[in-house]
Structures are given as structure tokens and as C-alpha cells.
Design an enzyme around this catalytic site. Sequence first.
Site, PDB file in Angstrom:
ATOM      1  N   GLY A 139       7.525  92.830  -1.100  1.00  0.00           N
ATOM      2  CA  GLY A 139       8.380  92.775   0.080  1.00  0.00           C
ATOM      3  C   GLY A 139       8.245  94.050   0.888  1.00  0.00           C
TER       4      GLY A 139
ATOM      5  N   ALA B  39      14.266  96.667   3.077  1.00  0.00           N
ATOM      6  CA  ALA B  39      14.500  97.131   1.705  1.00  0.00           C
ATOM      7  C   ALA B  39      13.185  97.523   1.034  1.00  0.00           C
ATOM      8  CB  ALA B  39      15.215  96.043   0.913  1.00  0.00           C
ATOM      9  N   GLY B  40      12.215  96.614   1.032  1.00  0.00           N
ATOM     10  CA  GLY B  40      10.957  96.880   0.332  1.00  0.00           C
ATOM     11  C   GLY B  40      10.130  97.956   1.015  1.00  0.00           C
TER      12      GLY B  40
ATOM     13  N   ARG C 169      32.971  86.186   9.503  1.00  0.00           N
ATOM     14  CA  ARG C 169      32.122  85.019   9.746  1.00  0.00           C
ATOM     15  C   ARG C 169      32.592  83.743   9.056  1.00  0.00           C
ATOM     16  NH1 ARG C 169      26.257  88.064   9.426  1.00  0.00           N
ATOM     17  NH2 ARG C 169      26.623  89.201  11.353  1.00  0.00           N
TER      18      ARG C 169
ATOM     19  N   GLU D 158      18.424  91.769   0.515  1.00  0.00           N
ATOM     20  CA  GLU D 158      19.085  90.456   0.478  1.00  0.00           C
ATOM     21  C   GLU D 158      18.754  89.693  -0.808  1.00  0.00           C
ATOM     22  OE1 GLU D 158      18.733  88.244   4.142  1.00  0.00           O
ATOM     23  OE2 GLU D 158      19.601  86.449   3.242  1.00  0.00           O
TER      24      GLU D 158
END
Length: 642
Positions: free
Chosen positions: A42, A46-47, A335, A430
Site C-alpha cells: 500500500g 498510511a503505506g 455522519r 483504513e
Amino acid sequence: MALSLDARTPAGPIEQQWSTARFEMKLVNPANKRKYKVIVVGSGLAGGAAAATLAELGYDVACFCFQDSPRRAHSIAAQGGINAAKNYQNDGDSVHRLFYDTVKGGDFRARESNVHRLAEVSVDIIDQCAAMGVPFAREYGGTLANRSFGGAQVSRTFYARGQTGQQLLLGVYAALARQIGAGKVRMFPRTEMLDLVVDPETGRAVGIVVRDLVTGAITSHAAHAVILATGGYGNAFYLSTNAKGCNVTATYRAYKRGAGFANPCFTQIHPTCIPVAGDYQSKLTLMSESLRNDGRVWVPKDPADIAKHADQIAEDARDYYLERKYPSFGNLSPRDIASRAAKEQCDEGRGVGPGGRGVYLDFRDALRRDGEDQIREKYGNLFEMYERITGENPYRVPMRIYPAVHYTMGGLWVDYHLQTTIPGLFCLGEANFSDHGANRLGASALMQGLADGYFIIPYTLGHYLAGVAAKDLADPASAPFQAAEAGVTARLDKLVSVRGKRSVDSFHKELGHLLWENCGMARSRESLTDALAKIPALREEFWRDVTVLGGTDSFNQSLEKAGRVADFLEFAELMCKDALVREESCGGHFRVEHQIEGEAKRDDDKFCHAAVWEYAGEAREPVRNIEPLAFENVKLATRSYK
Ligand SMILES: Cc1cc2nc3c(=O)[nH]c(=O)nc-3n(C[C@H](O)[C@H](O)[C@H](O)COP(=O)(O)OP(=O)(O)OC[C@H]3O[C@@H](n4cnc5c(N)ncnc54)[C@H](O)[C@@H]3O)c2cc1C
């Protein structure tokens, strides 16, 4: 065998846990770091952040992504902003308030210690990104600007117009490209991870098996540790705001190798998306939550008015239902709450637009108050995007919006070190279950991805590697790798040999529809039981009648998709099982049997925990383990935004 779910939460007051942990964690001598190989799957926020930072520290990093460039990871789509407790506005923000809002926003289903660390680290993220040149919006005097997002009464969201994800990813990409240029990161674009390899003797993650998406070659890669940062699985629903390539494959296959999967039913439905326009649609478009700063949500009070043009509906004939029901938070209600409220209005016949599945997001008052130039300055590209897709000009008529699948809070279970239940396998962004509980607050995903990649994994991975001898690198030609490669090859061969009559997309669409109807915004025992009866039959039909043209030894997008849909067809069952067992409503998980006046009704006595599913083998029931959650710093209470 039950999973071991030791969260490894540090002792002591929550404000000191991260600094204590950082001090107590072991370090790898700088001269030894280059001897350790780390795989990062990824290259999103993040990655990419993890790969760049670990390489900068000196580790030997290999980074994989399925796109043609790390620059195209789905993070690029993020629009509205990134949270940080900087309190630049002097409006009452603090690390503790961000922590509090996030725990409450997630409906008390996240681990306090991780959330607190996230809030602490948030302030460093902004400094780091600004120093790297990310062009955040600024005030007249040059200081960074903020806007408000849902579930918070302070302005703490940093943004770069409606392209925050793109600008942050460019920052990450620049850092990553520097390390690629320096030879410290080997980048494998257009390469899909199809299996995780675990050493049968030590139980540690020792590598991965991948497919080169251009040549079809299957290869093995060994490392001292593997990091998955492969994003969310919202595409299980077929129609979502996610990029079409987003999938569950890497995490699901890690689950099948022993990684616990936490809260798979926790899905976020975002309230402000462009409504579905027809049967042939394959993708939905988000209209950023930031628009709720100035846009007012309403429907006609009288169902007889829904066919009228918005400007023909008098002010007193409009129901600004969020402002009416939740006066303190109004249009900035979180949400899950805003989505359910929109559904309720449409179910009661007050929805607008084709099929009655839409509510207005109206800028009339803001345009009158601030003028078109100022609104264009803030949201210009979002307005343009809306107009291009719908053919309607939101400066003149209200936008029409409806909730859609957007984000997944569920993911691989990780402890405080972001390590999964497999030693040496870490999960970031995520893809892990982490910090958002049952409902993620807007602008908190970018914060979490960068916190994990830039600021947490560099410490926790070092601590792990300090306990692994550098000479203990697995041999990619050894039996566990060969067995995993054989399994991957057999599955691909099977997919191309079915030669049935139905397209991969038609199965995906049917699965997505089933999930949306039965395990979507509202779920019930009946709907989930129905889905659990239908999914295995659909899966069986898939393997009997799917058509995948072409072969396995070349570029074949139909084959790529088929593999991902095959995983969704298994994973969907886990989602529904998780939703069925969780006999409560919390955040985005709304069980119709458990509500008070239309609001989610938690059952803290029975469900104040993360549910962590353990793979038990082919055709065997997965095992549900739990990690109990304790709330010592934010009092367990019924969420109220009134
Ligand atoms: C339209 C939209 C707008 C959003 N706006 C915001 C916002 O304003 N603020 C906010 O905080 N959040 C926002 N989000 C959420 C946020 O963008 C994501 O949660 C976040 O970017 C995810 O980052 P990530 O690094 O975890 O994963 P991703 O960016 O999805 O990256 C996943 C990476 O994993 C790779 N990968 C996946 N599977 C494999 C495999 N099997 N083999 C090899 N590589 C693989 C991909 O190639 C990619 O590089 C938004 C989401 C959407 C859909």
C-alpha cells in the site's frame, strides 16, 4: 484456539501513555537497520508515509501497490480536510477535546488509549506536512486556516480547497520518491499481493506472494516484517464513493492466515453524496462534508411539494430537519446521524429528485450572506464537479444529496503497536479497525493514516525488529512460500477456467445490492438472516458461471476484478454475521430492533467490546472473540447532538 487479544496498552495516565511507551520501546541500532527488510503493501497516505519514514530511518523497504504509481492511491480522492488539535482558532480545542469528540463520535466502540495517541500526534502531522510544502489553505495573515466538520463544535479541520487528500499524497509521494531515488525503497507498482506467508514454526509473518499485473508473473518476497496499508473495503457494496480498485483482498487473505478481523460490519454511510442516477452506474461521488459548513440541508415539509422547483417552495414550507432535530450541531451532525435522518425523510415521502431519494443541500443563504466569490473560493472545485456530473449549477439551485457507502471502520484487529494477531504483521490506515469505533468523524481518516505511517509505526516496528535476529530472513524459495504460490496459482487458474456466462461485474452488482438492502444503513435480524441465506448461493453460482476472459499470464483486468469479487463474496458473509450477532445499534451499525425514537440504542452491558473474528478453516464457522473496551477517561453515555 482463541485469539490472543492483548492490546498492550501502556500503564499510567492516558496523557502519558504514548511518551512512556516510546521510552520503553526497544530501539534498533542505526547501523543495523539496513539489515532488516520490511515489506509495505500500500502506498496511500498510511503505506506511503510508513515506507518513506522507515527508509529514511535506514530500513531496507519494499513497497507494493496495484496502481501504476503510488501517486494514484485512493487517498488522492479525499476532499474536505484533515483534523488536528492545534487550536489555531482559539475556539476551545485541545488534544483532550479531539480525543473526547472521537471517542464519542465513534459511539464508544474504540480503544481509548489509541484514540488519545491519535489526538496527540495530530498536531505533529500538520507541522510535518506544512514543512514538506503541502499547500494548506491560509488566512490573510499567513496562518493556516481551519473549517468545521461534523461531530465537533470547534474548527480544527485543515484543508487544501477540496483536494486535501491529493495534496497530502503529493507530500507523501515526494518523501517516498526521494527514498526510491536513494535506493532505499524498492517500489513495485502494478503488483497485487495475493497471499501472506506465515512461518509455520514461529507463527511470524515472513513475506508475501504477489502477482505482477502486467506480466502475470507470480513471485514471493521475504521480509522481517510485513505492513499492510491496503485501505478499506467499502466496494463490497459495489456502489460506493471509493475508487473502483479498493478491495478487501490483502486483509481478507491475511485473515485466512490467522489475523483477527475486527468489527467487519462497521461501515460508514456518508450523508452527502450525489444520488444514484440509474441502473448502469458503477460509482458514486462524494460531495465533501465541508459543504455542510455553509450548506443547509432541507426537504419540503409537505410531500405534495417534492415535484416543485426548490425556489417555488416558501421558507416556512421547508423543513431544515437537522437544525430542527439537533439544534446544537445542526447541519454539522455526525455522519451516521445525518445519514439516517436523510433516509427517514425520504422513507416518509419527502425525498426530492428522481426516485425520491435525495435531500437538498442549499447554499442560497450563504451566497446571499458571503457572496459568490467567497463561496467559490472555498468550494469552487466541488461546485464545478457537482455541475459536471448533474448538469445543475449549485450557485443557482440547491444540490441534491443522498447517503452512500464511504468508509469502513472495521479492519484487521491491531494492538497499541498496530500489530495484528500475527506477530510481524502490522496494519495501518483504513485497513485496520483502530480508532474510529462504530462511526468515523469527518477529516479523521487522513489524520489516522498519517499518524500511523509517519509517527507510530517507526517506533513500534523498531521495537518488534529489535527482538528479531537480522540473519533470520526467510527464504522465498522455502516450502511455506512455495505452498502459498501454488495456492495463488491454483485459484487464478480456477477463475479463468470456469468460462461461464455471467460477467464479474454482474455478480459484484448483485452482491452489492444485497448488502446495501440487508446490511446497509438499516439492518435487522430478518434482513441479515436473508442475506446470509443468499450470499453462499451467489458465491456458488459465481464459481459455476462466472466468465473471465483471457489467461493468467498477461495483463488481465477481468481476472484482477474476479479475484477481488471472489473475496468480497466470502467477506460479505462475515460482515452480515458480525452485524447479526451485534444485537445493539451503535454509530453506523443501526439495527432497527434497537432504537429509541429513531436514534441508535447501544447495549453497553453486552456489547462494549470489539468483535474479532477468527478464521477456522474452509466451510467452518468463524470464531467470534472479543476485546472488552473500558472507558475511564470519557464517561460512557448516550450520544447526544441535540
Ligand atoms: C471520496 C472520498 C473523500 C474522502 N475525503 C476525506 C477527507 O476529506 N478527510 C478524511 O480524513 N478522509 C477522507 N476520506 C477517507 C480517506 O481518504 C481514506 O480513508 C484514506 O485516504 C485511506 O488511506 P489508506 O492509506 O489507508 O489507503 P488507500 O489510500 O486506499 O491506499 C491503499 C493502498 O493499498 C494498495 N493496495 C490495496 N490492496 C492491495 C493489494 N492486494 N496488493 C497491493 N497493493 C494493494 C493500493 O494500491 C493503495 O496504494 C475520503 C474518502 C473518499 C472515498
